[in-house]
Scaffold this motif. Structure first.
Motif, PDB file in Angstrom:
ATOM      1  N   GLY A  32       0.788  -1.160   0.242  1.00 23.85           N
ATOM      2  CA  GLY A  32       0.124   0.154   0.429  1.00 23.85           C
ATOM      3  C   GLY A  32       0.495   1.255  -0.034  1.00 23.85           C
ATOM      4  O   GLY A  32       0.470   2.281   0.396  1.00 23.85           O
ATOM      5  N   ASN A  35      -0.699   4.681  -1.026  1.00 32.50           N
ATOM      6  CA  ASN A  35      -0.972   5.209  -0.827  1.00 32.50           C
ATOM      7  C   ASN A  35      -1.389   6.386   0.871  1.00 32.50           C
ATOM      8  O   ASN A  35      -1.464   7.377   0.819  1.00 32.50           O
ATOM      9  N   SER A  83     -11.822   3.038   0.289  1.00 35.09           N
ATOM     10  CA  SER A  83     -10.427   3.581   1.432  1.00 35.09           C
ATOM     11  C   SER A  83     -10.451   5.161   1.324  1.00 35.09           C
ATOM     12  O   SER A  83     -10.488   5.996   2.069  1.00 35.09           O
ATOM     13  N   SER A 117      -5.139   5.933   8.212  1.00 35.77           N
ATOM     14  CA  SER A 117      -4.706   5.081   7.778  1.00 35.77           C
ATOM     15  C   SER A 117      -5.869   3.227   7.809  1.00 35.77           C
ATOM     16  O   SER A 117      -5.807   2.877   7.484  1.00 35.77           O
ATOM     17  N   SER A 121      -7.302   1.635   5.667  1.00 38.27           N
ATOM     18  CA  SER A 121      -6.672  -0.067   5.024  1.00 38.27           C
ATOM     19  C   SER A 121      -8.158  -0.705   5.515  1.00 38.27           C
ATOM     20  O   SER A 121      -8.353  -1.953   5.454  1.00 38.27           O
ATOM     21  N   SER A 124     -11.038  -0.520   2.767  1.00 37.83           N
ATOM     22  CA  SER A 124     -10.365  -0.907   1.218  1.00 37.83           C
ATOM     23  C   SER A 124     -10.692  -2.319   1.231  1.00 37.83           C
ATOM     24  O   SER A 124     -10.747  -3.171   0.735  1.00 37.83           O
ATOM     25  N   THR A 125     -10.089  -3.481   2.771  1.00 38.01           N
ATOM     26  CA  THR A 125      -9.924  -4.355   3.175  1.00 38.01           C
ATOM     27  C   THR A 125     -11.196  -4.882   3.033  1.00 38.01           C
ATOM     28  O   THR A 125     -11.751  -6.238   1.924  1.00 38.01           O
ATOM     29  N   GLY A 152      -3.591  -5.498   6.380  1.00 40.86           N
ATOM     30  CA  GLY A 152      -4.171  -4.688   5.664  1.00 40.86           C
ATOM     31  C   GLY A 152      -4.302  -3.779   7.497  1.00 40.86           C
ATOM     32  O   GLY A 152      -3.458  -2.842   7.289  1.00 40.86           O
ATOM     33  N   THR A 155       0.167  -2.846   7.656  1.00 44.61           N
ATOM     34  CA  THR A 155       0.134  -2.254   5.873  1.00 44.61           C
ATOM     35  C   THR A 155      -0.149  -0.741   6.599  1.00 44.61           C
ATOM     36  O   THR A 155       0.230   0.136   6.219  1.00 44.61           O
ATOM     37  N   GLY A 156      -1.262  -0.497   6.971  1.00 44.85           N
ATOM     38  CA  GLY A 156      -2.578   0.109   7.209  1.00 44.85           C
ATOM     39  C   GLY A 156      -1.911   1.304   8.461  1.00 44.85           C
ATOM     40  O   GLY A 156      -1.267   2.421   8.584  1.00 44.85           O
TER      41      GLY A 156
END
Length: 180
Positions: A32, A35, A83, A117, A121, A124-125, A152, A155-156
């Motif tokens: 990501g 983003n 997201s 964030s 995330s 998005s997931t 997610g 990384t978020g």
């Protein structure tokens, strides 16, 4: 404003290229990185320009990865736009307005870039899992859901921490924020 959107779109393209070069344990897992400019744009751009930036990001990622006319592109678009919309809503409701507030004052119920964030995330997931359920895996989506949620969230969180620190320390960002 157009220059800033163009710069952030180019940054998305650059980060997407780097991310595409990093080996993935599973084909659908992404870091990501692309983003990050979208997250920073929340503090710099009007909302319609953020959605324009997301469109540029999604198309650029599709071109770079060679997935522009595939179901992977649909997953990317669904995840990216959901997201962005989730982050915009959370930012409008509870986000901070300036780096001065980040370093000096804390609003009651304010949410940092880390929280924004993470929220983006998760959105998005959820969107990508919905796409996976209806397009690819059906009820078997439940088997990949835990992997997507954990990756997610990790990384978020990392992206949010980086963005928060960047916004606090960057003179460039502070100057941009003041000029907007």
């Amino acid at each position: 404003m157009k220059k800033l959107v163009s710069f952030l779109a180019a940054l998305c393209l650059f980060l997407a290229t780097i991310e595409n070069a990093i080996p993935k344990p599973l084909p659908f897992l992404r870091l990501g990185l692309a983003n990050l400019p979208v997250l920073l744009a929340l503090y710099l751009l009007p909302r319609r320009n953020i959605l324009q930036l997301v469109l540029f990001k999604v198309v650029a990622q599709g071109i770079i990865s060679g997935t522009l006319f595939s179901y992977v592109f649909l997953f990317s678009a669904a995840g990216s736009f959901s997201s962005a919309l989730a982050m915009i809503i959370l930012y409008e409701l509870f986000g901070r307005r300036s780096t001065t507030e980040i370093t000096n004052k804390r609003k009651l119920f304010s949410v940092s870039a880390i929280g924004i964030s993470l929220f983006g995330s998760l959105a998005s997931t959820f969107a990508q899992l919905a796409m996976a359920r209806f397009i690819l895996f059906g009820s078997n989506t439940k088997y990949i859901a835990p992997i997507l949620f954990v990756s997610g969230l990790v990384t978020g969180l990392l992206l949010g921490i980086f963005a928060e620190l960047f916004m606090q320390k960057s003179v460039w960002f502070s100057e941009l924020e003041k000029s907007n």
